[in-house]
Motif scaffolding. Sequence first.
Motif, PDB file in Angstrom:
ATOM      1  N   ALA A  74       0.834  -1.202   0.000  1.00 46.09           N
ATOM      2  CA  ALA A  74       0.000   0.000   0.000  1.00 46.09           C
ATOM      3  C   ALA A  74       0.870   1.254   0.000  1.00 46.09           C
ATOM      4  N   SER A  75       1.996   1.195   0.729  1.00 49.50           N
ATOM      5  CA  SER A  75       2.920   2.333   0.748  1.00 49.50           C
ATOM      6  C   SER A  75       3.495   2.584  -0.639  1.00 49.50           C
ATOM      7  N   LEU A  76       3.827   1.510  -1.343  1.00 52.90           N
ATOM      8  CA  LEU A  76       4.352   1.655  -2.701  1.00 52.90           C
ATOM      9  C   LEU A  76       3.288   2.216  -3.646  1.00 52.90           C
ATOM     10  N   ALA A  77       2.043   1.815  -3.442  1.00 56.62           N
ATOM     11  CA  ALA A  77       0.963   2.300  -4.300  1.00 56.62           C
ATOM     12  C   ALA A  77       0.773   3.803  -4.170  1.00 56.62           C
ATOM     13  N   LEU A  78       1.168   4.360  -3.033  1.00 54.63           N
ATOM     14  CA  LEU A  78       0.952   5.776  -2.767  1.00 54.63           C
ATOM     15  C   LEU A  78       2.169   6.640  -3.064  1.00 54.63           C
ATOM     16  N   THR A  79       3.237   6.046  -3.587  1.00 53.52           N
ATOM     17  CA  THR A  79       4.402   6.847  -3.966  1.00 53.52           C
ATOM     18  C   THR A  79       4.055   7.702  -5.184  1.00 53.52           C
ATOM     19  N   PRO A  80       4.751   8.827  -5.381  1.00 47.03           N
ATOM     20  CA  PRO A  80       4.401   9.752  -6.471  1.00 47.03           C
ATOM     21  C   PRO A  80       4.522   9.114  -7.852  1.00 47.03           C
ATOM     22  N   SER A  81       3.645   9.543  -8.764  1.00 51.78           N
ATOM     23  CA  SER A  81       3.679   9.092 -10.150  1.00 51.78           C
ATOM     24  C   SER A  81       3.633  10.325 -11.051  1.00 51.78           C
ATOM     25  N   LEU A  82       3.389  10.122 -12.349  1.00 51.14           N
ATOM     26  CA  LEU A  82       3.461  11.238 -13.292  1.00 51.14           C
ATOM     27  C   LEU A  82       2.315  12.223 -13.138  1.00 51.14           C
ATOM     28  N   VAL A  83       1.111  11.718 -12.929  1.00 54.18           N
ATOM     29  CA  VAL A  83      -0.050  12.599 -12.827  1.00 54.18           C
ATOM     30  C   VAL A  83      -0.811  12.289 -11.542  1.00 54.18           C
ATOM     31  N   PRO A  84      -1.481  13.297 -10.966  1.00 48.51           N
ATOM     32  CA  PRO A  84      -2.291  13.033  -9.769  1.00 48.51           C
ATOM     33  C   PRO A  84      -3.510  12.204 -10.121  1.00 48.51           C
ATOM     34  N   ARG A  85      -3.947  11.406  -9.176  1.00 43.29           N
ATOM     35  CA  ARG A  85      -5.121  10.566  -9.403  1.00 43.29           C
ATOM     36  C   ARG A  85      -6.284  11.077  -8.569  1.00 43.29           C
ATOM     37  N   PRO A  86      -7.499  10.907  -9.058  1.00 42.96           N
ATOM     38  CA  PRO A  86      -8.661  11.251  -8.227  1.00 42.96           C
ATOM     39  C   PRO A  86      -8.602  10.488  -6.915  1.00 42.96           C
ATOM     40  N   ASP A  91      -1.785   5.350 -14.193  1.00 44.02           N
ATOM     41  CA  ASP A  91      -1.798   6.761 -14.606  1.00 44.02           C
ATOM     42  C   ASP A  91      -2.445   6.936 -15.979  1.00 44.02           C
ATOM     43  N   MET A  92      -2.258   5.943 -16.832  1.00 42.65           N
ATOM     44  CA  MET A  92      -2.810   5.999 -18.183  1.00 42.65           C
ATOM     45  C   MET A  92      -4.331   6.171 -18.150  1.00 42.65           C
ATOM     46  N   LEU A  93      -4.974   5.580 -17.145  1.00 45.06           N
ATOM     47  CA  LEU A  93      -6.435   5.632 -17.056  1.00 45.06           C
ATOM     48  C   LEU A  93      -6.948   7.017 -16.691  1.00 45.06           C
ATOM     49  N   VAL A  94      -6.093   7.852 -16.094  1.00 42.78           N
ATOM     50  CA  VAL A  94      -6.526   9.200 -15.684  1.00 42.78           C
ATOM     51  C   VAL A  94      -5.661  10.275 -16.330  1.00 42.78           C
ATOM     52  N   SER A  95      -4.989   9.929 -17.420  1.00 46.53           N
ATOM     53  CA  SER A  95      -4.030  10.860 -18.021  1.00 46.53           C
ATOM     54  C   SER A  95      -4.681  12.063 -18.679  1.00 46.53           C
ATOM     55  N   GLU A  96      -6.008  12.003 -18.921  1.00 49.65           N
ATOM     56  CA  GLU A  96      -6.715  13.145 -19.497  1.00 49.65           C
ATOM     57  C   GLU A  96      -7.302  14.049 -18.420  1.00 49.65           C
ATOM     58  N   ALA A  97      -7.325  13.556 -17.161  1.00 52.86           N
ATOM     59  CA  ALA A  97      -7.979  14.301 -16.086  1.00 52.86           C
ATOM     60  C   ALA A  97      -7.055  15.345 -15.477  1.00 52.86           C
ATOM     61  N   VAL A  98      -6.285  16.017 -16.305  1.00 55.47           N
ATOM     62  CA  VAL A  98      -5.370  17.069 -15.876  1.00 55.47           C
ATOM     63  C   VAL A  98      -5.522  18.253 -16.831  1.00 55.47           C
ATOM     64  N   PRO A  99      -5.093  19.433 -16.427  1.00 56.68           N
ATOM     65  CA  PRO A  99      -5.193  20.588 -17.321  1.00 56.68           C
ATOM     66  C   PRO A  99      -4.324  20.414 -18.565  1.00 56.68           C
TER      67      PRO A  99
END
Length: 582
Positions: free
Chosen positions: A25-37, A527-535
């Motif tokens: 779970a800790s690894l799942a919460l490490t930073p990635s390219l885009v923020p997730r909802p 991240d690919m699944l939410v890659s459009e949910a950014v400005p």
Amino acid sequence: MNLLRRIAAYLGAHLANLLCGLALASLALTPSLVPRPTVFQGFLAGLWFMVGFQLGFAVRGLWRVLAGKLAGKFPRTNPRVEAEVDAEAEPRGRPRTAALIPVAVGIGLLVYVVGYGALVVSWQNRVRALVEMEPVDGAGHTAFLLSMFATMAVFYGIARGIGALRAPAGRRVSRRGGSERRARWASRATGLVAVLALVAGLTGAGLAAVGWIYADRDAGTLAGSVQPVLGSRSGGPGSVVDWDGLGRQGRAFAGGGPSAANIADVTGAPAQEPVRVYAGLSQGADVRERAALVVDELVRTGGFERDVLLVATPTGSGWLEPQAIASLEYLYGGNTATASMQYSFQPSWVSFLFDPEFAAESSRALFDAVHARWLQLPEGDRPRLAVYGLSLGAQGMAGGFEDLDDLLARTDAALFTGPPANSQPWRGLQANRDPGSPIWRPVYRGGEQVRWQSKPGDFAALGGAWQQPRIGYLQHATDPITWLDPAVILQRPEWLAGPAASGGRGADVSDSMRWIPGVTFLHLVTDMLVSEAVPPSHGHNFGDVAVDGWAQVLPGHGRSEAQLTSIQSVIERIDTHDPIWE
């Protein structure tokens, strides 16, 4: 007190499971390219925790095996004497102290969760700030926790159900005279079969549901898509293709976009009605027949008589980014024709996984048919021939040419937006970029014919002569679709080579993001699944760069800076209808 004892007993019995679950779970919460909802991030944290919790059983089993082997290798010389010595050396208070150990471990885990949670919030808000999004507030934290605990509860119930299947299998072997070891293996095998059956069943049901949903969507019509009343659009008067057969996205394309009046209002100059032609998946037995229909539509609408003829490959469901098409139409006052056709009604990720070559096959058929008819025109009367594709469409369109030289020889301009990592010639160009140029904004042979852009102005900022025909790539450092490469599983990617200040990554990629074997690849997948949910200017959102992209790749439009600014303001307000699912 009873409750504390039960908690302590559970911690003592499942410490390995909890530690494994907490680690994942800790690894799942490490930073990635885009923020997730926050709800999606909570789901991921809960899922990874439960996967880790189940892995804890394997860790416990492995530990028992290793402990048994070590005990056999180093047996006690006199177990009775050692037991007496241990009994004499053990203080009377030891049992009580031993009982407190799980409680202390529980407190330690709680402290870790709170401390790490604060760090995660800091990480996520930094990622959000870099892509110009507001920080997570209290409601977001609540949504995250509710989503995480709900996910854990669901998967815990599934695990208990599988456990209930395992026990009878072991007892059945024991009743038939099987050894304890065989009973354990029977129980484990039953659990494994149940897990595989569940995964296979959910996957099959999920794909079937996606197929059913998108088939139903393809039959529908988006709000605002109105059957054309002009002959310059497919599905309109005199069209050789039926409006109903264009598919959902084909109807949105043919029935949308700016009119001549819209273009004139924005630019303050006379305009023509843009030509838009399209063939749906049901129109023609194969790609060649559909391509022939599109060419017939171009001939009927006078598309070959326009100043610019654009051949565009859609995404998996047939969607064409409205900003990219409209930008070209505004730039050239409607003196354009855009031709495209559908090759699937499934979302891009399904097409990419199960038939990745179909986009290229469709693109090749359409371009070859258009190009053959284009060659029949007198050389001085031919429109400028351009190609375009977004995401899977970019991969398909570029893949329809043999190589870079073929692309340059047969087109007057090309604009590829957010190409996937295995696209060609993109991949070869990236690998052979000029020394010193970063991978997220490379320079190839000084930018003589191929250039990359993330924000408006990047193409021109490179300077030097940009010969024609020109090829442009629109590419963001935070686009997971572009960087989703299996090599990331075992090898640190170049786009995470170091901090942003030293040029080791893009300016909008968090310095807190680290390459973790296997984990980073899974981050890219999610991240690919939410890659459009950014400005715009981040992730897989390129709406703000389409105008400048076309203005630079296909010069000669004659627009003033004031006109370009006016066009840009209109393009940025276009609704893309949640394209990540297309």
